[in-house]
Design an enzyme around this catalytic site. Sequence first.
Site, short mmCIF file in Angstrom:
data_model
loop_
_atom_site.label_atom_id
_atom_site.label_comp_id
_atom_site.label_asym_id
_atom_site.label_seq_id
_atom_site.Cartn_x
_atom_site.Cartn_y
_atom_site.Cartn_z
CG ASP A 20 -2.48 12.22 65.57
OD1 ASP A 20 -3.48 12.40 64.84
OD2 ASP A 20 -1.40 12.80 65.39
CD GLU A 21 0.71 14.80 68.09
OE1 GLU A 21 1.88 14.63 68.43
OE2 GLU A 21 0.37 15.54 67.13
CB SER A 22 -7.28 15.17 70.21
OG SER A 22 -8.35 16.06 70.35
#
Lengths: 680, 680
Positions: free
Chosen positions: B318-320
């Site tokens: 996630d969230e990259s």
Amino acid sequence: MMKALSVVPVLLMSVLSLPALAAPPSGPLTLMPVPAHVQRQEGALVLRSTFLVETSANANDRLRDAIARAVTRIDSLADLRHAGTGVTPATPLHVEIEHPADAVQAVDEDESYKLDVSASGIRITAPNELGAMHALQTLIQLVQPAGDHYEISAVSIQDAPRFPWRGLLIDCGRHFEPIDVLKRNIDALAAVKMNVFHWHLTEDQGFRIESELYPELTAKGSDGLFYTQEQARNLVAYARARGVRVVPEFEMPGHSSAWLVAYPELASGTVPDGIRREFGVSNYAIDPTRDETYTFIARFLGEMATVFPDEYVHIGGDESPATDWKTNPRILAFMRAHNLKDNAALQAYFNTRVLEILKGLHKHMIGWDEVLTPGLPKDVVVQSWRGSESLAKGAQLGYPGILSAPYYLDHMDPAGKVYLADPVPSDSSLTPAERARVLGGEVTMWGEHVSARNIDSRIWPRTAAIAERLWSPAEVRDVPDMYRRLGPVSVQLEALGLTHLTSEDAGLRAMAHSTQIGPLRTFAQAFAPVSFGERYHVQRTDQLTPLDGFVDAVVPDPPSQYWLESTMKRFLADPRADVADRDALLAKFAEWKQSIPAVRLLMKTSPQLAAMSQRADDLEHVLSDAETAVHHLSQGTAVSPAWKQQAVARLESFTKPRPETLVHFVGAAPLRSLLEAASK
Amino acid sequence: MMKALSVVPVLLMSVLSLPALAAPPSGPLTLMPVPAHVQRQEGALVLRSTFLVETSANANDRLRDAIARAVTRIDSLADLRHAGTGVTPATPLHVEIEHPADAVQAVDEDESYKLDVSASGIRITAPNELGAMHALQTLIQLVQPAGDHYEISAVSIQDAPRFPWRGLLIDCGRHFEPIDVLKRNIDALAAVKMNVFHWHLTEDQGFRIESELYPELTAKGSDGLFYTQEQARNLVAYARARGVRVVPEFEMPGHSSAWLVAYPELASGTVPDGIRREFGVSNYAIDPTRDETYTFIARFLGEMATVFPDEYVHIGGDESPATDWKTNPRILAFMRAHNLKDNAALQAYFNTRVLEILKGLHKHMIGWDEVLTPGLPKDVVVQSWRGSESLAKGAQLGYPGILSAPYYLDHMDPAGKVYLADPVPSDSSLTPAERARVLGGEVTMWGEHVSARNIDSRIWPRTAAIAERLWSPAEVRDVPDMYRRLGPVSVQLEALGLTHLTSEDAGLRAMAHSTQIGPLRTFAQAFAPVSFGERYHVQRTDQLTPLDGFVDAVVPDPPSQYWLESTMKRFLADPRADVADRDALLAKFAEWKQSIPAVRLLMKTSPQLAAMSQRADDLEHVLSDAETAVHHLSQGTAVSPAWKQQAVARLESFTKPRPETLVHFVGAAPLRSLLEAASK
């Protein structure tokens, strides 16, 4: 009048507890133990961000780790921001030692330190890291709130302990205590500058340390509840990192049922069927006449020496009637052949053989009072469970000694009492040389009636008061001042993970089956557990007795006890004028009485609480009597002799131990004084 | 009138809390989660001594240990004497399984059980020990007080979970949690029949698992705070013994600063200076274009496969934002060469390569929402942090999924809210086949604002409510009944060692520097922490922010919150007649107001409490307004529009988040309703 007063408790309690709060920087310090020399200076060090640590070149990991722990504690305590997150520069913390401490901490190591705090920083100097670690503990206790921040009053402290041996025994034999319990208690020991953890590892009820040579010791003697050698080594390292020695105890020849369950060939005749569940002195004993016994002990102690590096090994040696020794023909023949006239002589022979083994392992021996028999070598340390006179006698005979008798936590004595018990009382007739043989003292936490859930509440905060006795100058004996400091110190211990301040609530919730225990908590503060002896006498507890009753939840010497005693004392000194204390007492009585109806409701769904039903009735009556007496005193009228007689009888009946209750009313003594005063 | 009422709180609170007490055997059961089928029978099994256990011939150690633990729990809970100490015969407890459970616990294992209790004994049957262990947990919850003893109502239960995946994630990356914390939380998971511990082991702020192949991961990426492989293996065994799977998570390619600090060659370009202290999404990312990256990951995951036997490995995902991927010429060239049009495509490529590695290790992959990209194989499990719609979309596309979004504990939502969030809502348009792909849910305990001291209070008891959502039939949605059971269940969790009911008091004592916190405790119950987002927004916390403020002590959804809401609701339904609720509300308001002067005194010596000064003023005003409104309503008069406007404004101002406080008033919603009602 009672109606109007009854709104007061919530407020009053906190107003009254103000003296227990941390004092402002200009007020008294809350150090425990009190240092040998303290010089207050002008000003203070304002704490706004964390520390910049500077250590001397010879600093070692032990010191660095201790500094890191102390800094983390202060950061947390004082809510300090880290460098980079604020503009305030870090506070200089300079720590300097002359040389590293011994590889194995010795009894006679120098533990002194100097601590200087000025507005610009902190400076600690000590001969070795033991002293520096003590200084760090003092530093933590010096942190005080000041408006919107924390600070440390400028101060110059020179400190060193009065006694070199300041210990706590935890009996892990009768009830096993998980490693976590031991670790947090070692943290607490270090916090109050104690330096010995006496690990009572074997008992009739359990053999708690793994032996690779004799695996049956734990396989058959522990119910699976024991410490692996790896765990024990880790604990020793954990304690060393905190300046605490670990002295292991392996009980012999008595208190040894668990050995004999595992290896019946060690027995003097009779062999137990299994782990002994009953408490009290047992007749089983190790056979002191066979060479194989000593081979076993030598190999076992040799193995233990690889786990426990301390110079001392405790062999117990107490309470061994060893009835087999009086009947087993082989043992009797041995005694005749060796000219040993009785059991005491045979035990002395046994001790001598074990002592030889320990010497071979370069260990000193410690034993309880009973080991002190004629001819005992003078390097054996005698731990006194019989009292300071017995200790003094040993010192006169040339033996080093440790006092334990007055520090038995399971007597449930208040902190104010144990605090005053001195290993070398001021009226002691010992010579300076004899005094020097008194190494110090050990608090004992015997395991009959403690579980992992409530053990902390039996040990703390009372042990902190004893720690002061063993560290601080003998003249430090001001009980009110001790109690003033005990509250904040207790809270600091809680921050280390101790559960002494939370276990009572948890126990009450468990028996109420509810999270809503406000009135029950109030009610419980009127009671404290009776002593080990009283409880054992009425309940005949054994190792399998559940420890989840009301008696197991309430704590010895609850704050309400000293509060009531001191408030009553002030009130009785001037009952017509002292309105504040009168109102405080009445508020307290009202608060307790108000809690009772709600507790009665809980009793309906709690067998454990239902057992307190009679106690609740009695409390209500006794408090009503107390209210009447207070009113009379404050109005300058006397109660009638008949009324007094009745009230005293009610109080006596209430405070007499009863089989079904196991707890005593904390107000017994002050209420007795009150009734006396009211009838004059 | 206020004067007369103000004596009531102590008593009233407990009277009012009676519904939360364990019900008598004839009353409702307090099981959580509610079993699938429960049939009450006549009579009850009286518990007077401990159990005589009989197990089927194929019983294994896992089952026997679970039985032993359950028996110990019940012995303690019901204060049971052991055989030999009383005359009552032991209670038969018969446990039978058909076959042992899988060597590695699988997602689709049968967890069903049958439990029959009659006046003569207990019988548990289950396909395997997983079901039997659930039955034992139900049995513990069935124990209820009955006069002077405990008993279990005769009952016949057939039970099985609604969803096979019922988990809790603990983020040990942002703040490290000691093994003990994890162990007690695993005990609690088992107690409420959850079966997955999702161990979030790596984060920007810390790499928490030892790698022997890549030791720098922890040497440089953990501040020394990590789990050894031995500890991890022990924890896996501990969880397995309790029927709980351990699913490890290693975040990649984002949330990976700690990897890159240790092995800069893994980075996509920029390399962090050190462990990232700030929270929030970071731009650092693992380089997905180099073969060496995959060699590293393959070796690392191969090593981890020897520690974590579970069939699933979570790779985060996630969230990259990975800004380097948009600027590094080498990476851009790689994307062109492989026809990868954007970062999402490159991450899909990365995931595919990692998936190959996991397949080689016979592992299934799980990832957060973002891993769901076109072409993803259908055995990858998608964990939804975006919500049930996102989860449904995945199920429609053919992916198994786990819901997490509504179960974020750091949103600080009350139990009543998270309880109602369903992985497959009743109005879901999913087909049966699609529904079957919804494996269950996972509660997430993100680590930004939790320490070992307060983490339990963030997880429990709210997670017990979610456990019921994931286990019990979908129709079980009665919020008042859930709250009725939550109190006793919370107390049972405490008996396992959880600190969720004690950490608030400990925190308050630490900031008050006093053991006397009665009024502060009362005051604190008026407040709950704001959500992660609100706090982060105003405080810009990072990993080094002290977590010792008032916000860290108070707990989400304190009992006072639901009590106030439900009491107010009843009162407003009939304000002129409902005298009991009127008095209870006024007593509560009075109790809170009375606490304020004492708290003000504490503020003088507590910077942490001093920050609550304005909050205390406001609380006083708002409660006075509430009293006025209650009086008007109970007398049938309306407040003036001007007064109402002013009171609403005061309440709004009080309930608006403010930088200095970080806590919200638990009575905001009920007081708003009250003011509305009073003006009509």
